[in-house]
Write an enzyme that holds these catalytic residues in place. Structure first.
Site, PDB file in Angstrom:
ATOM      1  N   CYS A   2      48.794  22.159  48.134  1.00  0.00           N
ATOM      2  CA  CYS A   2      49.642  22.751  49.164  1.00  0.00           C
ATOM      3  C   CYS A   2      49.892  24.222  48.862  1.00  0.00           C
ATOM      4  O   CYS A   2      49.866  24.654  47.727  1.00  0.00           O
ATOM      5  CB  CYS A   2      50.989  22.042  49.206  1.00  0.00           C
ATOM      6  SG  CYS A   2      50.816  20.288  49.473  1.00  0.00           S
ATOM      7  N   ARG A  27      43.419  26.970  48.776  1.00  0.00           N
ATOM      8  CA  ARG A  27      44.013  25.898  47.962  1.00  0.00           C
ATOM      9  C   ARG A  27      43.710  24.516  48.534  1.00  0.00           C
ATOM     10  O   ARG A  27      44.047  23.506  47.943  1.00  0.00           O
ATOM     11  CB  ARG A  27      45.533  26.110  47.858  1.00  0.00           C
ATOM     12  CG  ARG A  27      45.915  27.391  47.127  1.00  0.00           C
ATOM     13  CD  ARG A  27      47.384  27.693  47.319  1.00  0.00           C
ATOM     14  NE  ARG A  27      48.233  26.731  46.692  1.00  0.00           N
ATOM     15  CZ  ARG A  27      48.578  26.763  45.390  1.00  0.00           C
ATOM     16  NH1 ARG A  27      48.093  27.701  44.627  1.00  0.00           N
ATOM     17  NH2 ARG A  27      49.356  25.870  44.865  1.00  0.00           N
ATOM     18  N   TRP A  76      48.205  19.555  51.565  1.00  0.00           N
ATOM     19  CA  TRP A  76      47.036  18.783  51.110  1.00  0.00           C
ATOM     20  C   TRP A  76      47.560  17.392  50.881  1.00  0.00           C
ATOM     21  O   TRP A  76      48.342  17.162  49.941  1.00  0.00           O
ATOM     22  CB  TRP A  76      46.481  19.396  49.822  1.00  0.00           C
ATOM     23  CG  TRP A  76      45.111  18.914  49.443  1.00  0.00           C
ATOM     24  CD1 TRP A  76      43.945  19.134  50.124  1.00  0.00           C
ATOM     25  CD2 TRP A  76      44.739  18.130  48.305  1.00  0.00           C
ATOM     26  NE1 TRP A  76      42.886  18.552  49.488  1.00  0.00           N
ATOM     27  CE2 TRP A  76      43.335  17.929  48.355  1.00  0.00           C
ATOM     28  CE3 TRP A  76      45.433  17.589  47.238  1.00  0.00           C
ATOM     29  CZ2 TRP A  76      42.638  17.209  47.403  1.00  0.00           C
ATOM     30  CZ3 TRP A  76      44.730  16.887  46.277  1.00  0.00           C
ATOM     31  CH2 TRP A  76      43.360  16.677  46.369  1.00  0.00           C
ATOM     32  N   ASN A 112      55.463  21.519  47.333  1.00  0.00           N
ATOM     33  CA  ASN A 112      54.137  21.321  46.757  1.00  0.00           C
ATOM     34  C   ASN A 112      54.347  20.455  45.522  1.00  0.00           C
ATOM     35  O   ASN A 112      55.206  20.742  44.692  1.00  0.00           O
ATOM     36  CB  ASN A 112      53.515  22.668  46.373  1.00  0.00           C
ATOM     37  CG  ASN A 112      52.135  22.469  45.725  1.00  0.00           C
ATOM     38  OD1 ASN A 112      51.526  21.412  45.863  1.00  0.00           O
ATOM     39  ND2 ASN A 112      51.665  23.484  45.013  1.00  0.00           N
ATOM     40  N   GLY A 113      53.567  19.375  45.408  1.00  0.00           N
ATOM     41  CA  GLY A 113      53.699  18.521  44.221  1.00  0.00           C
ATOM     42  C   GLY A 113      53.813  17.062  44.649  1.00  0.00           C
ATOM     43  O   GLY A 113      53.521  16.713  45.788  1.00  0.00           O
ATOM     44  N   GLU A 495      26.953  21.542  34.503  1.00  0.00           N
ATOM     45  CA  GLU A 495      27.570  22.531  35.405  1.00  0.00           C
ATOM     46  C   GLU A 495      26.658  22.804  36.593  1.00  0.00           C
ATOM     47  O   GLU A 495      27.131  22.902  37.729  1.00  0.00           O
ATOM     48  CB  GLU A 495      27.888  23.811  34.623  1.00  0.00           C
ATOM     49  CG  GLU A 495      28.493  24.911  35.462  1.00  0.00           C
ATOM     50  CD  GLU A 495      29.814  24.531  36.133  1.00  0.00           C
ATOM     51  OE1 GLU A 495      30.386  23.465  35.825  1.00  0.00           O
ATOM     52  OE2 GLU A 495      30.260  25.297  36.998  1.00  0.00           O
ATOM     53  N   LYS A 499      27.781  22.267  40.539  1.00  0.00           N
ATOM     54  CA  LYS A 499      27.681  23.362  41.516  1.00  0.00           C
ATOM     55  C   LYS A 499      26.895  22.896  42.735  1.00  0.00           C
ATOM     56  O   LYS A 499      27.286  23.111  43.868  1.00  0.00           O
ATOM     57  CB  LYS A 499      27.004  24.578  40.867  1.00  0.00           C
ATOM     58  CG  LYS A 499      27.899  25.318  39.910  1.00  0.00           C
ATOM     59  CD  LYS A 499      28.933  26.141  40.599  1.00  0.00           C
ATOM     60  CE  LYS A 499      30.378  25.948  40.384  1.00  0.00           C
ATOM     61  NZ  LYS A 499      31.031  25.078  39.541  1.00  0.00           N
ATOM     62  N   GLU A 502      28.987  19.957  44.652  1.00  0.00           N
ATOM     63  CA  GLU A 502      30.300  20.216  45.265  1.00  0.00           C
ATOM     64  C   GLU A 502      30.216  21.165  46.444  1.00  0.00           C
ATOM     65  O   GLU A 502      31.090  21.137  47.302  1.00  0.00           O
ATOM     66  CB  GLU A 502      31.315  20.723  44.242  1.00  0.00           C
ATOM     67  CG  GLU A 502      31.012  22.054  43.613  1.00  0.00           C
ATOM     68  CD  GLU A 502      32.140  22.505  42.681  1.00  0.00           C
ATOM     69  OE1 GLU A 502      33.298  22.147  42.890  1.00  0.00           O
ATOM     70  OE2 GLU A 502      31.838  23.230  41.718  1.00  0.00           O
ATOM     71  N   HIS A 518      15.805   5.557  29.821  1.00  0.00           N
ATOM     72  CA  HIS A 518      16.695   4.389  29.677  1.00  0.00           C
ATOM     73  C   HIS A 518      17.245   3.943  31.026  1.00  0.00           C
ATOM     74  O   HIS A 518      18.289   3.307  31.091  1.00  0.00           O
ATOM     75  CB  HIS A 518      17.827   4.719  28.704  1.00  0.00           C
ATOM     76  CG  HIS A 518      17.327   5.043  27.327  1.00  0.00           C
ATOM     77  ND1 HIS A 518      16.828   4.087  26.469  1.00  0.00           N
ATOM     78  CD2 HIS A 518      17.162   6.237  26.706  1.00  0.00           C
ATOM     79  CE1 HIS A 518      16.424   4.660  25.351  1.00  0.00           C
ATOM     80  NE2 HIS A 518      16.613   5.965  25.455  1.00  0.00           N
ATOM     81  N   LYS A 617      41.151  23.978  45.210  1.00  0.00           N
ATOM     82  CA  LYS A 617      40.877  24.913  44.116  1.00  0.00           C
ATOM     83  C   LYS A 617      41.608  24.478  42.861  1.00  0.00           C
ATOM     84  O   LYS A 617      41.096  24.591  41.765  1.00  0.00           O
ATOM     85  CB  LYS A 617      41.313  26.335  44.496  1.00  0.00           C
ATOM     86  CG  LYS A 617      41.090  27.363  43.416  1.00  0.00           C
ATOM     87  CD  LYS A 617      39.629  27.476  43.049  1.00  0.00           C
ATOM     88  CE  LYS A 617      39.371  28.428  41.913  1.00  0.00           C
ATOM     89  NZ  LYS A 617      37.973  28.379  41.418  1.00  0.00           N
TER      90      LYS A 617
HETATM   91  C1  AGP Z   1      34.531  23.373  39.622  1.00  0.00           C
HETATM   92  O1  AGP Z   1      33.707  24.200  40.428  1.00  0.00           O
HETATM   93  C2  AGP Z   1      35.693  22.793  40.389  1.00  0.00           C
HETATM   94  N1  AGP Z   1      36.406  23.757  41.110  1.00  0.00           N
HETATM   95  C3  AGP Z   1      36.556  21.890  39.526  1.00  0.00           C
HETATM   96  O2  AGP Z   1      35.721  21.009  38.805  1.00  0.00           O
HETATM   97  C4  AGP Z   1      37.446  22.614  38.494  1.00  0.00           C
HETATM   98  O3  AGP Z   1      36.652  23.165  37.468  1.00  0.00           O
HETATM   99  C5  AGP Z   1      38.409  21.574  37.887  1.00  0.00           C
HETATM  100  O4  AGP Z   1      39.203  21.036  38.925  1.00  0.00           O
HETATM  101  C6  AGP Z   1      39.316  22.162  36.794  1.00  0.00           C
HETATM  102  O5  AGP Z   1      40.145  23.147  37.368  1.00  0.00           O
HETATM  103  P1  AGP Z   1      40.953  24.133  36.367  1.00  0.00           P
HETATM  104  O6  AGP Z   1      39.928  24.891  35.589  1.00  0.00           O
HETATM  105  O7  AGP Z   1      41.777  24.994  37.263  1.00  0.00           O
HETATM  106  O8  AGP Z   1      41.787  23.254  35.467  1.00  0.00           O
END
Ligand code: AGP
Length: 622
Positions: A2, A27, A76, A112-113, A495, A499, A502, A518, A617
């Site tokens: 949020c 966000r 959110w 928010n929370g 990673e 990428k 996502e 395996h 985010k």
């Molecule tokens: C990665 O591209 C994502 N945005 C997600 O995996 C992110 O790295 C993860 O949520 C951790 O977020 P943070 O680094 O803010 O703790």
């Protein structure tokens, strides 16, 4: 997560609130709303499900909501499905069809929370004749404030503090009281909230980009603190209602840094900001060719006393940990265990006083990482946070913190924060190795000089991005992809795969190359894309043969390696080369083409690379 904004001053509030929410869109949200008040008239509330532009359309860009004080919110969904009714702001009475709050609505607020005990509180309120129009925990929180305000006939701060004592969970609250026109009250626990004050105006926001247009001086509200914001002034309070003195933080990020700066998306802009971010992060820790960690409270004695390192994080930050463990164990001879924060929290933690727990987090607000930090601290284990957001919860609660200097990272898919975290871990490793006598001065300076070349080598890779754009376009219809590598290369595959998944929604998996036989190799079909990462000399041959196994089953092979390994072209259908650096640090270079691949696949599929579906985010809920 949020987004919260608030404004009180001499200008119309609604347009300012809409602008602030627009800067928080990254966000992640599913609905939005505004509550604005004109003098001591009743508050008017307007909410919409969906994108912010619908709220702007509904209020004629804020013009139909008259008033110089207000709060806004992008939601959110956590409790209650995304809907106009569940959207914030919420009121302690009700909202009439014309958006005007009913007379019994003493309190209007946004949150928010997550209020973990909201069901119990709701029952209590219902027994006190409160009725509910939404399914949200937020409505419960707002009605709790109203309950204490009326029952004990106290002021806003006391009503808020009594509510905070009763609520369990996380919250950033921004509320307005009917009896206090022109004033905004905020309270926070575990969810971010900042305040800005200028001549005759006061601002509230969840994050810096919403305030940058108005002020660079911001106040971070600490846990279990409250504040009263009136035009031109803010007063902070602790849970006892005593005033708290706070220093403001100067934000050096300018509005440009939070805009796209001419790029199509924040993500591609942030990919190109990596050389700068890496240089800034390097320079923040290295002075006159010496790594200085004293700012992080890690003096030589502390470093010598560490016998084991646990790296705890989520998502890409966890991938940094997966890569760092190879580097730390190889250069500094310290055993490392890298753990997902959401797993670390629920395991039997066999931690020892000589352990160091490193929490890596871009936002510094990830709920699982924050709770993992608290678990470690509760056991008296030293905690070090590697964080990008100054003043964030993890940064403030860890024993020690090292800030990455990546600047605001707006795109949901992290790139520059990941890279600066990785570089920070290299510097930490080299310093630990030197202080503990594992490497001598010459090796120390060698590693430092190698790390120092990374930014310019990243720059060179970015100059070659067209080849990757062409390759990505070829595979934009791909359904599955596999990333394989060994050792450090495997960690980079993790990673690269995330990428791709996502932001392009192509299903991909990262595999330790030796693991394919395996089971997974049964998934390889003619044309399946297999991307091999090969930079570790002693593992190269084995990974090449794993690639050949995939090729014999019809896979299309992309090889990602360092300059000079031209024999890979005998096996791979498409090879991309990156400059060489000491093998321990090759991950910082091979990750760049994989970031670009993900981005170009996303845009070739007409997707929003900055705001991928279902993602936020910063995941401030569990
Ligand atoms: C990665 O591209 C994502 N945005 C997600 O995996 C992110 O790295 C993860 O949520 C951790 O977020 P943070 O680094 O803010 O703790």
């Amino acid at each position: 997560m949020c987004g919260i904004v608030g404004y009180t001053g001499n200008r119309q509030a609604a347009p300012i609130l809409l602008d602030g929410l627009a800067r928080l869109e990254y966000r992640g949200y599913d609905s939005a709303g505004l509550a604005v008040r004109d003098g001591d008239a009743s508050v008017r509330v307007v909410k919409t499900k969906g994108r912010l532009r619908l709220l702007a359309e509904k209020t004629d860009d804020g013009r139909t909501l008259v008033g110089t004080v207000g709060i806004g919110h992008t939601r959110w969904a956590t409790h209650g499905e995304p809907s106009e009714l569940n959207a914030h702001p919420h009121v302690s009475g009700n909202i009439m069809d014309n958006g005007v709050t009913t007379d019994d609505s003493e309190v209007v607020g946004v949150h928010n929370g997550i209020i973990e005990n909201f069901a119990e509180l709701k029952t209590k309120l219902i027994s006190n004749k409160y009725t509910f129009y939404s399914e949200t925990d937020t409505e419960v929180a707002i009605k709790m404030v109203d309950y204490y305000y009326k029952k004990y006939k106290v002021g806003p701060i006391d009503a808020l503090s009594k509510t905070m004592v009763r609520m369990r969970g996380s919250y950033a609250l921004a509320v307005m009281f009917k009896d206090y026109p022109g004033e905004i009250y905020v309270a926070r626990k575990d969810a971010p909230l900042i305040v800005g004050v200028t001549e005759g105006e006061g601002f509230v926001a969840s994050d810096v980009p919403a305030l940058l247009k108005y002020t660079r001086q911001v106040y971070y509200i600490d846990n279990l603190e409250m504040a009263r914001i009136v035009p031109g002034e803010v007063t902070f309070y602790d849970l006892n209602g005593d005033t708290v003195k706070k220093e403001s933080t100067t934000i050096t990020w300018d509005v440009e840094a939070a805009e796209k700066g001419g790029y199509e998306h924040f993500m591609i802009k942030e990919i190109h900001e990596q050389p700068r971010a890496l240089m800034d992060t390097f320079n923040s820790l290295v002075k006159e060719q010496k790594i200085d960690l004293t700012g992080a409270g890690l003096d030589d004695e502390t470093i010598r006393g560490i016998e084991r390192i646990h790296i705890v994080a989520c998502g890409s930050a966890w991938h940094v940990g997966m890569a760092s463990q190879y580097v730390i164990e190889d250069i500094a001879n310290i055993p490392v265990r890298t753990e997902l924060a959401s797993e670390f929290r629920y395991r039997k933690l066999l931690l020892k006083p000589s352990d160091l727990v490193i929490i890596i987090s871009q936002s510094g607000e990830t709920a699982d990482s924050l709770e993992a930090l608290r678990e470690a601290k509760a056991m008296g284990i030293r905690t070090l946070a590697i964080v990008n957001v100054v003043g964030s919860s993890i940064a403030r609660e860890a024993d020690n913190v090292i800030y990455t200097i990546a600047g605001p990272e707006i795109a949901v898919a992290t790139t520059k924060a990941y890279s600066t975290q990785l570089l920070t871990m290299y510097l930490l490793t080299v310093q630990f190795a030197f202080v503990r006598g594992v490497i001598d001065e010459e090796q120390y300076q060698y590693y430092l000089s190698e790390i120092k070349t990374i930014p310019s080598k990243v720059e060179r890779i970015l100059e070659n991005k067209e080849r990757l754009q062409w390759f990505a376009a070829k595979f934009s219809a791909e359904k599955d992809a596999f990333f394989i590598g060994r050792g450090l290369d495997y960690a980079i595959c993790l990673e690269g795969s995330l990428k791709m998944k996502e932001i392009s929604y192509i299903h991909s998996e990262a595999y330790a190359a030796g693991e394919l036989k395996h089971g997974t190799i049964s998934l390889i079909e003619p044309g399946t894309l297999v991307i091999g990462v090969l930079t570790q000399k002693h593992l190269m041959e084995k990974t090449v043969s794993n690639l050949a196994e995939c090729k014999s089953r019809g896979a299309y092979l992309m090889g990602l390696t360092s300059n000079g390994n031209y024999s890979l072209e005998d096996t791979a259908d498409f090879t991309f080369y990156v400059p060489r650096v000491d093998e321990h640090f090759m991950g910082s270079l091979t990750v760049i083409p994989l970031q670009l691949m993900g981005y170009y696949l996303s845009i070739s599929r007409g997707l929003d690379a900055d705001k991928p579906r279902n993602l936020a985010k910063s995941v401030t809920v569990e």
